[in-house]
Design an enzyme around this catalytic site. Structure first.
Site, PDB file in Angstrom:
ATOM      1  N   ASP A 144       0.843  -1.192   0.000  1.00  0.00           N
ATOM      2  CA  ASP A 144       0.000   0.000   0.000  1.00  0.00           C
ATOM      3  C   ASP A 144       0.882   1.247   0.000  1.00  0.00           C
ATOM      4  O   ASP A 144       1.986   1.216  -0.557  1.00  0.00           O
ATOM      5  CB  ASP A 144      -0.931  -0.055   1.230  1.00  0.00           C
ATOM      6  CG  ASP A 144      -2.265   0.622   0.981  1.00  0.00           C
ATOM      7  OD1 ASP A 144      -2.262   1.842   0.728  1.00  0.00           O
ATOM      8  OD2 ASP A 144      -3.300  -0.048   1.051  1.00  0.00           O
ATOM      9  N   HIS A 217      -3.893   6.027   3.345  1.00  0.00           N
ATOM     10  CA  HIS A 217      -4.524   4.793   2.873  1.00  0.00           C
ATOM     11  C   HIS A 217      -3.831   3.552   3.454  1.00  0.00           C
ATOM     12  O   HIS A 217      -4.483   2.633   3.949  1.00  0.00           O
ATOM     13  CB  HIS A 217      -4.468   4.793   1.344  1.00  0.00           C
ATOM     14  CG  HIS A 217      -5.308   3.750   0.678  1.00  0.00           C
ATOM     15  ND1 HIS A 217      -4.870   2.460   0.488  1.00  0.00           N
ATOM     16  CD2 HIS A 217      -6.553   3.810   0.136  1.00  0.00           C
ATOM     17  CE1 HIS A 217      -5.815   1.773  -0.146  1.00  0.00           C
ATOM     18  NE2 HIS A 217      -6.842   2.557  -0.367  1.00  0.00           N
ATOM     19  N   SER A 547     -11.188  -0.932  -0.798  1.00  0.00           N
ATOM     20  CA  SER A 547      -9.872  -0.871  -0.158  1.00  0.00           C
ATOM     21  C   SER A 547      -9.980  -1.163   1.327  1.00  0.00           C
ATOM     22  O   SER A 547      -9.037  -1.655   1.940  1.00  0.00           O
ATOM     23  CB  SER A 547      -9.284   0.541  -0.294  1.00  0.00           C
ATOM     24  OG  SER A 547      -8.596   0.677  -1.494  1.00  0.00           O
TER      25      SER A 547
END
Ligand SMILES: *[C@@H]1O[C@H](CO)[C@@H](O)[C@H](O)[C@H]1NC(C)=O
Ligand SMILES: *[C@@H]1O[C@H](CO)[C@@H](O)[C@H](O)[C@H]1NC(C)=O
Ligand SMILES: *[C@@H]1O[C@H](CO)[C@@H](O)[C@H](O)[C@H]1NC(C)=O
Ligand SMILES: *[C@@H]1O[C@H](CO)[C@@H](O)[C@H](O)[C@H]1NC(C)=O
Length: 771
Positions: A144, A217, A547
């Site tokens: 990520d 994220h 996600s």
């Protein structure tokens, strides 16, 4: 006359500019280098290299370019390396002996408290058969944007030494040193060579050239999968409670392959390569791109190698919903995760001047806008732009917006950015409206001004009031956190849907997990909206996407792995799928929020994950590398394609009848040809047979098959109807025959096959579609 001359001159001048541009551009494309992943044919390595792979790569590369250097060499994901080449050089190289394939770089995208209780995980601690020691031996690798190591969710208090087989490292870089890792965050690496080769050196002022997460994220997905419990977690007091990852005892390792400018395939390949070598047990990738053949998709190829090393790979299904066939990451060795809601909302009330009230959602942390009625305008009516209704930057006319609440439509640009556009134009508040595409889905955002989003029906009502009333007004009242919202879960509108266009006989997504308004750890580098103007700092943020659902499954897979270390990735996925649920406690089917109708296996796959049930599935549909190779044969893959996808020199047996129908998947997708000819076509029933093998992972016993079909016209016959198991890991096979008259193209029909011993229920969804 003079005018004409000037015009003529201008024309010549412009022509010159454009011609000039043209030639320069032309030259540039000739010289421009791009990144390629060079797959070498290790089964045809010349003997002269004496097994020295590096010098073989080097000599191949030097034969087409003196200056090109290797960015990475790969060991597991590919046999080969990545480098920068011109189109011409790449072409020359690809024709050389020993070169399997020269693959151009592809850019991939990120698929942008209360979840453990919602999933019943608070119960799991009492039913977990394994010791916590076993649970803490599992390592979840997350590909990520990196990690914010100071998060409390990464506290390692109470965790024993790092698992002995672990080979990962804490790579040092910008704002990241070896003390950034601990016994929770057991590894952190970064992969920037492909990114820097494409976009130039990383500017240390805007992003850290290290595993540090400047985006948020990565910290969110990582702490969702395996974060330690943190008491008193919340975003501005919203969603407050104890936040913890799905597998709080598991270890986590960050592989930063995504940067502010995107995720590049050469970096992704390097990340997967290292994760395999380091010894992760689960690999979580909330990343995707356009769907392409398995042998050309580096995520599919990397996941294949990882799976063959016993690593479960969990990926996001994509945020392309609710359009049919919007899936990414559909390879059958990957676990593909869609998104649903949880039983927690953040309501906001919109009161209109006509006395009507509508309920929306918001994470705005300030005061309500409800002291007095405020003038209401539709963005499309106060903008110069033809797409002004979307509140794109600079599109609103300040004099018409100042002091008002502005109605903006969802789509096109980030939702929080729309609020910023309204704020900059002097607006006091925003109502974010859903079009039909988003249905009744309410995504809550930490807006920078008082704002709330509305479902489609309320959106229509508010707009028609704004269009018809001579002096429309509104107020916005924020309610805070509301629990036990019914019904939940519902399938999120954005969650990508089947059918699976790449391999129609494999049903995807596999299952759904929480992915709407999820609270988890956040970066300290940007505020909760991710906008540069947002200077707020938070340890937790609430965001949505597949996600977010993907790391839920990664963490839950880690728990199943901890409980059953000897299970294969396919067995773990099977356990998660066949125990998933598809109905509410009332017995009604889980809804699709985009339509308000019952969802189908094209929306939720096998259903919503039930981790407690997944620990004891009774039977599983197992699969190993041989099964995947047979799958490739069934797809008529050439030897070359199999070499690329599976890194094996495998020849399909021409005497064997390989069929995707017989690939041992825990679900059934049955595409049927529509009889040709209007009216006149033969309507003789079509019959197809699928084969499956069940493995006993429980105490054994006699399992009986039953089929619940929603369509009486399709006949589904299971043979044999009972299967008895005595030994652990004993295997038994059965067939299912689907017989149906032709239906109009586009018709879908769904059913469920259940094997039960009276205690366990091993359920597979069936999706029949006429194409
Ligand atoms: C490593 O980082 C920690 C925390 O940021 C800091 O306290 C420490 O001084 C750093 N050590 C080195 C060697 O840079
Ligand atoms: C505002 O926009 C809507 C939708 O485009 C339109 O129907 C309406 O007539 C406009 N109102 C005014 C006053 O321009
Ligand atoms: C919109 O158009 C008006 C009139 O043409 C102009 O004065 C104004 O600056 C424009 N506003 C924006 C935001 O472009
Ligand atoms: C593979 O080839 C066989 C024989 O030509 C054909 O019947 C079958 O439909 C092909 N399968 C796929 C998936 O294309």
């Amino acid at each position: 006359m003079k005018k004409i001359l000037i015009l003529k001159l201008l024309q010549v001048f412009l022509l010159l500019i454009f011609c000039g541009r043209y030639t320069i551009a032309e030259k540039k494309t000739q010289e421009a280098k791009k990144t390629y992943i060079v797959h070498m044919d290790k089964f045809n390595m010349p003997e002269s290299f004496n097994d020295d792979h590096l010098s073989w790569y080097d000599s191949s590369l030097k034969s087409v370019s003196d200056s090109a250097e290797m960015l990475y060499t790969y060991k597991h994901v590919a046999h080969g390396f990545s480098t920068r080449l011109t189109t011409q050089e790449a072409e020359t190289l690809s024709k050389q002996q020993g070169i399997l394939y020269v693959m151009p770089e592809v850019r991939y995208e990120l698929h942008t408290t209360r979840t453990p209780e919602f999933l019943g995980l608070d119960k799991a601690t009492t039913v977990l058969p394994a010791s916590s020691h076993q649970q803490s031996q599992v390592v979840i690798g997350v590909l990520d944007t990196g990690v914010w190591p100071e998060l409390k969710s990464l506290d390692d208090t109470g965790l024993g030494p790092v698992p002995s087989g672990w080979k990962g490292e804490c790579e040092i870089g910008n704002n990241f040193n070896s003390s950034s890792c601990n016994r929770k965050l057991v590894g952190a690496r970064f992969f920037a060579k492909g990114y820097e080769a494409a976009l130039g050196p990383i500017d240390g002022k805007t992003e850290s050239r290290s595993p540090r997460d400047d985006d948020g994220h990565g910290s969110h997905t990582l702490t969702t999968a395996g974060g330690s419990p943190v008491q008193g977690a919340s975003l501005f007091g919203l969603a407050s409670g104890t936040a913890r990852g799905m597998a709080p005892q598991a270890r986590v390792a960050a592989y930063k392959v995504c940067w502010l400018g995107g995720c590049f395939s050469s970096d992704i390949a390097a990340g997967i390569d290292k994760a395999i070598e380091d010894g992760v047990n689960v690999l979580s990738m909330s990343i995707g791109g356009t769907s392409m053949d398995y042998y050309r998709d580096i995520i599919a190829i990397g996941a294949f190698t990882a799976t063959s090393h016993g690593i479960l790979v969990s990926t996001s299904a994509g945020n392309g919903g609710p359009s049919p066939g919007s899936l990414s990451n559909v390879a059958p060795w990957i676990t593909t995760v869609g998104a649903g809601t949880i039983d927690r909302d953040f309501p906001a009330y919109i009161n209109l001047g006509n006395g009507k009230t509508y309920t929306g959602a918001s994470l705005y942390s300030g005061k309500s806008l409800s002291d007095s009625p405020i003038p209401l305008v539709y963005a499309g009516n106060v903008s110069n732009s033809s797409v002004g209704y979307l509140c794109i930057p600079e599109s609103l006319i300040p004099s018409k917006v100042a002091g008002k609440i502005v109605i903006c439509e969802r789509g096109g640009t980030p939702r929080v950015e729309k609020g910023l556009v309204v704020k900059k134009a002097g607006g006091l508040g925003m109502i974010l409206t859903n079009s039909e595409e988003y249905g009744e889905e309410l995504v809550a955002d930490p807006h920078l001004l008082p704002a709330a989003s509305l479902g489609q029906k309320s959106s229509e009502a508010v707009k028609s009031y704004a269009f018809s009333s001579p002096n429309p007004t509104a107020t916005i009242t924020f309610v805070g956190t509301q629990l036990r919202v019914q019904p939940s879960p519902v399938v999120a509108a954005f969650s990508s849907r089947g059918p699976n266009f790449l391999t129609p006989k494999i049903l995807k997504p596999d299952l759904i997990a929480p992915g709407v308004n999820i609270l988890a750890g956040w970066t300290g580098a940007v505020g909760p909206t991710g906008l540069t103007v947002d200077t707020r700092h938070v340890n937790f943020n609430i965001i949505s996407g597949t996600s977010m659902s993907c790391p839920h499954i990664s963490g839950l897979a880690a728990i199943v792995k901890g409980a059953h270390p000897e299970w294969s990735p396919a067995a773990i996925r099977s356990a998660l799928m066949t125990t998933a649920y598809r109905t509410y406690k009332t017995g009604k089917t889980i809804e699709d929020i985009a339509t308000g109708q019952p969802a189908t296996p094209f929306d939720y796959g096998a259903g919503h994950v039930d981790p407690v049930a997944a620990l004891d599935p009774g039977l599983v549909y197992d699969a190993n590398v041989d099964d995947y190779l047979s799958f490739f044969c069934a797809l008529n893959y050439t030897q070359f394609q199999i070499k690329l996808a599976a890194r094996r020199d495998f020849t399909c047996d021409s005497r064997k009848n390989y069929r995707v129908e017989d690939f041992n998947y825990p679900s059934f997708a049955v595409p049927l040809e529509t009889a040709s000819g209007i009216g006149g076509g033969s309507n003789a029933p079509t019959s197809v047979q699928y084969k499956r093998i069940l493995t006993n992972v429980g105490t054994g016993g006699t399992y009986k098959a039953s089929v619940s079909s929603l369509s009486p016209s399709v006949k589904i016959v299971v043979e044999p109807e009972t299967l008895s198991f005595t030994e652990l890991y004993e295997k038994k096979s059965y067939t299912v025959t689907f017989t149906s008259p032709s239906m109009p193209s586009g018709t879908n029909s769904f059913a469920y096959l259940e094997w039960s011993d009276g205690n366990h229920k091993v359920v597979s969804p069936i999706a029949i579609s006429w194409i």
